[in-house]
Motif scaffolding. Structure first.
Motif, short mmCIF file in Angstrom:
data_model
loop_
_atom_site.label_atom_id
_atom_site.label_comp_id
_atom_site.label_asym_id
_atom_site.label_seq_id
_atom_site.Cartn_x
_atom_site.Cartn_y
_atom_site.Cartn_z
N ALA A 282 -24.91 2.21 19.15
CA ALA A 282 -26.10 1.41 19.05
C ALA A 282 -26.44 1.17 17.63
CB ALA A 282 -27.13 1.81 19.90
N GLN A 283 -26.75 0.15 17.19
CA GLN A 283 -27.48 -0.06 15.71
C GLN A 283 -28.70 -0.80 15.91
OE1 GLN A 283 -26.73 -2.45 11.82
NE2 GLN A 283 -25.07 -0.78 12.00
N VAL A 284 -29.85 -0.43 15.49
CA VAL A 284 -31.24 -1.15 15.72
C VAL A 284 -31.36 -1.38 14.19
CG1 VAL A 284 -32.09 1.10 15.47
CG2 VAL A 284 -33.51 -0.72 16.34
N ARG A 285 -31.95 -2.72 13.84
CA ARG A 285 -32.18 -3.32 12.68
C ARG A 285 -33.86 -3.80 12.92
NH1 ARG A 285 -27.60 -6.27 9.55
NH2 ARG A 285 -26.10 -4.56 9.57
N THR A 286 -34.80 -3.45 12.05
CA THR A 286 -36.07 -3.81 12.17
C THR A 286 -36.57 -4.68 11.05
OG1 THR A 286 -36.83 -1.69 11.27
CG2 THR A 286 -36.90 -1.90 13.60
N VAL A 287 -37.75 -5.26 11.12
CA VAL A 287 -37.93 -6.19 9.98
C VAL A 287 -39.29 -5.83 9.42
CG1 VAL A 287 -36.86 -8.34 10.71
CG2 VAL A 287 -39.18 -7.72 11.96
N SER A 288 -40.01 -4.91 9.90
CA SER A 288 -41.49 -4.31 9.36
C SER A 288 -41.23 -4.27 7.88
CB SER A 288 -41.94 -3.14 10.32
OG SER A 288 -41.16 -2.06 10.12
N LYS A 289 -40.56 -3.41 7.34
CA LYS A 289 -40.50 -3.19 6.10
C LYS A 289 -40.07 -4.42 5.20
CE LYS A 289 -41.07 1.40 5.55
NZ LYS A 289 -41.56 1.54 7.08
N ARG A 290 -39.57 -5.37 5.54
CA ARG A 290 -38.91 -6.55 4.79
C ARG A 290 -40.16 -7.85 4.96
NH1 ARG A 290 -35.02 -5.53 1.27
NH2 ARG A 290 -33.33 -4.51 2.27
N LEU A 291 -40.80 -7.99 6.07
CA LEU A 291 -41.58 -9.00 6.54
C LEU A 291 -43.06 -8.66 6.96
CD1 LEU A 291 -39.11 -11.18 8.85
CD2 LEU A 291 -39.34 -11.28 6.36
N GLY A 292 -43.28 -7.57 7.26
CA GLY A 292 -44.49 -7.08 7.68
C GLY A 292 -44.67 -6.12 8.80
N VAL A 293 -45.65 -5.16 8.73
CA VAL A 293 -45.60 -4.14 9.85
C VAL A 293 -46.23 -4.69 11.10
CG1 VAL A 293 -45.97 -2.23 8.03
CG2 VAL A 293 -47.93 -3.48 9.02
N ASP A 294 -46.75 -5.89 11.23
CA ASP A 294 -47.36 -6.36 12.33
C ASP A 294 -46.17 -7.04 13.21
OD1 ASP A 294 -50.10 -6.12 12.57
OD2 ASP A 294 -50.34 -7.60 11.13
N LEU A 295 -44.91 -7.00 12.76
CA LEU A 295 -43.95 -7.63 13.51
C LEU A 295 -43.14 -6.49 14.12
CD1 LEU A 295 -42.54 -10.33 10.78
CD2 LEU A 295 -43.98 -10.64 12.82
N ARG A 296 -43.65 -6.28 15.47
CA ARG A 296 -42.92 -4.98 16.13
C ARG A 296 -41.79 -5.69 17.12
NH1 ARG A 296 -43.89 -1.05 13.32
NH2 ARG A 296 -43.37 0.34 14.98
N TRP A 297 -40.76 -5.93 16.10
CA TRP A 297 -39.41 -6.38 16.95
C TRP A 297 -38.41 -5.92 16.44
CZ3 TRP A 297 -35.47 -8.80 14.17
CH2 TRP A 297 -34.52 -9.22 15.34
N ALA A 298 -37.30 -5.67 16.96
CA ALA A 298 -36.13 -4.93 16.56
C ALA A 298 -34.92 -5.79 17.19
CB ALA A 298 -35.99 -3.70 16.89
N GLY A 299 -33.84 -5.98 16.53
CA GLY A 299 -32.59 -6.49 16.87
C GLY A 299 -31.68 -5.25 17.20
N LEU A 300 -30.92 -5.30 18.41
CA LEU A 300 -30.11 -4.08 18.64
C LEU A 300 -28.79 -4.57 19.27
CD1 LEU A 300 -29.67 -1.18 19.60
CD2 LEU A 300 -30.60 -1.60 21.72
N ALA A 301 -27.51 -3.87 18.37
CA ALA A 301 -26.46 -4.34 18.65
C ALA A 301 -25.68 -2.96 19.27
CB ALA A 301 -25.50 -4.87 17.72
N GLY A 302 -24.58 -2.90 20.09
CA GLY A 302 -24.01 -1.81 20.84
C GLY A 302 -22.83 -2.17 21.83
N ASP A 303 -22.68 -0.98 22.31
CA ASP A 303 -21.37 -1.23 23.25
C ASP A 303 -22.13 -1.49 24.70
OD1 ASP A 303 -21.61 1.23 25.46
OD2 ASP A 303 -22.26 1.98 23.54
N GLU A 304 -21.37 -2.25 25.55
CA GLU A 304 -21.63 -2.79 26.75
C GLU A 304 -22.77 -1.67 27.67
OE1 GLU A 304 -20.14 -5.62 30.31
OE2 GLU A 304 -18.69 -4.59 29.05
N VAL A 305 -22.42 -0.49 27.65
CA VAL A 305 -22.95 0.36 28.63
C VAL A 305 -24.28 0.56 28.07
CG1 VAL A 305 -22.90 2.65 29.63
CG2 VAL A 305 -20.54 1.22 29.78
#
Length: 442
Positions: A282-305
């Motif tokens: 699984a790889q998780v990517r966040t935007v808080s360091k790029r766009l601001g700490v209030d953006l508590r969102w992350a994108g996640l890619a990984g295997d199906e299971v």
């Protein structure tokens, strides 16, 4: 030498009651890291219970990361008890804060939530992700060669990692983590009842020898950073990524989690293990360091299971990421001016890190920080350096928060440190080191 906990009276007549009493003492600060708990038989006599009851309580506390057993040294409160994260001390008034690890606000966009959001009937559980953000997220992963047929969202990197580890592993399982590494992750792993196995880091990330030893020791998961590793700034080279990938290929049941918190939106692709397609990953990517700490969102890619288990647990708890938040992220990631602002920030951070590392190097002080927001400086005595710089008006972070077995160091956040100020800091730093060497006999 152990600290003996003489002031706090542990109470309870059951294993759970005794464990709760110890946890209460740790949470309230009555039991400090390193304090020794009474021997099993002595506490059993004091409480009027069987030694087995106390032993069960201590076992539960060990499993939850609150205490550790040191053979003949007895049972002591862990250095970073898992009832709370190791929070940084308050910045003293009047000092320049170089300990935050945060970006320069000048390179963060103004957040503008969507002007209009239509009310919905019921919940978003049937469609938790906005299609537009899914497509942007897939493109973001694919620019680095990461398979993105399946993506999902989380409330941030730690939220995501905690959920994945909790559904994949069982209490007592071992997790390999970078050392030095992300301090919140170092607290999270024992808080989940898991064992932490530190792996060394050099300028290209996790070292193959350290990872090989951890895999042979039986770790069930590996959590690492492909770029701008916290706190050293290390990033994978293509060769290092391939070497680590080959090692992990011999352990297909080990879950590989990449925290790509500093993933860029533009520029050349970054080598990541996700691009090699491990069996469980699984790889998780966040935007808080790029766009601001209030953006508590992350994108996640990984295997199906892995993604299915993550989403299954999330649907049972928080359910989905706010669509207001998702709409905001879509707007930012689709705005060319925001992307240009982020790129200007990355260039400024590179200049500021380089200026500090160069100024320190000119004075014989070795430092690391190839990418990211921070510079990692090995020292002999962290407290002497932190307190010495404080007298000159600087506030830096002691490295103890970020390491397990790694040598001492201090972390300096260079994100807001202009080059001319870096020269002053480097001169003060060299002076503090000279004073410490004279004080402690070289």
């Amino acid at each position: 030498m152990l600290n003996v906990a003489t002031q706090y009276a542990i109470q309870g007549t059951t294993a759970k009651g005794i464990a709760a009493s110890v946890e209460r003492g740790v949470t309230e600060g009555e039991l400090a890291p390193g304090d020794a708990l009474p021997p099993v038989r002595r506490l059993a006599d004091e409480l009027g219970v069987s030694p087995g009851t106390v032993a069960t309580a201590y076992k539960e506390l060990r499993g939850r990361g609150l205490v550790v057993t040191r053979g003949r040294g007895g049972t002591v409160v862990a250095e970073a008890p898992s009832v709370a994260s190791r929070r940084p001390p308050r910045v003293p008034e009047g000092l320049v804060d170089l300990a935050s690890g945060l970006p320069d606000p000048a390179f963060l966009p103004v957040l503008r939530p969507p002007a209009e959001v239509r009310p919905v009937y019921g919940s978003h559980r049937a469609a938790p992700r906005l299609a537009a953000l899914e497509e942007l997220t897939r493109a973001w992963f694919r620019r680095d060669g990461v398979p993105a047929e399946r993506v999902t969202f989380a409330h941030g990197a730690l939220d995501c990692v905690a959920r994945i580890l909790s559904v994949e592993l069982r209490p007592g399982d071992a997790v390999a983590v970078e050392d030095p590494g992300f301090h919140h992750l170092l607290d999270l792993v024992p808080a989940l009842g898991l064992r932490t196995v530190p792996v060394a880091v050099d300028g290209e990330g996790v070292t193959p020898d350290a990872l090989r030893a951890a895999l042979r020791a039986g770790v069930r998961a590996v959590v690492l950073s492909p770029r701008a590793q916290t706190p050293t700034g290390a990033s994978f080279s293509a060769a290092r990524r391939d070497e680590l990938g080959a090692l992990l290929g011999g352990f297909p049941d080990v879950l590989v989690v990449e925290d790509h918190y500093f993933a860029g939106f533009d520029g050349p692709p970054v080598p990541t293990l996700g691009a090699l397609g491990p069996a469980r990953w699984a790889q998780v990517r966040t935007v808080s360091k790029r766009l601001g700490v209030d953006l508590r969102w992350a994108g996640l890619a990984g295997d199906e299971v892995t993604l299915a288990r993550h989403d299954g647990r999330m649907l049972m708890t928080s359910g989905w990421i706010s669509h207001l938040l998702q709409e905001t992220v879509v707007g930012l990631l689709s705005d060319p001016e925001v992307i240009r602002l982020v790129a200007r920030g990355e260039a400024a951070y590179a200049e500021r890190r380089g200026a500090l590392i160069g100024a320190l190097g000119a004075r014989g002080v070795r430092a690391a920080g190839a990418e990211g927001l921070n510079v990692w400086v090995p020292v002999r005595d962290e407290s002497a350096v932190v307190n010495g710089l404080r007298t000159h008006g600087w506030w830096v972070a002691a490295g103890a928060r970020f390491r397990i077995a790694a040598p001492p160091a201090v972390r300096i956040t260079a994100a807001t440190l202009l080059p001319e100020a870096a020269e002053r800091l480097a001169a003060d730093f060299a002076g503090v080191l000279g004073d410490a060497q004279a004080t402690y006999g070289g």
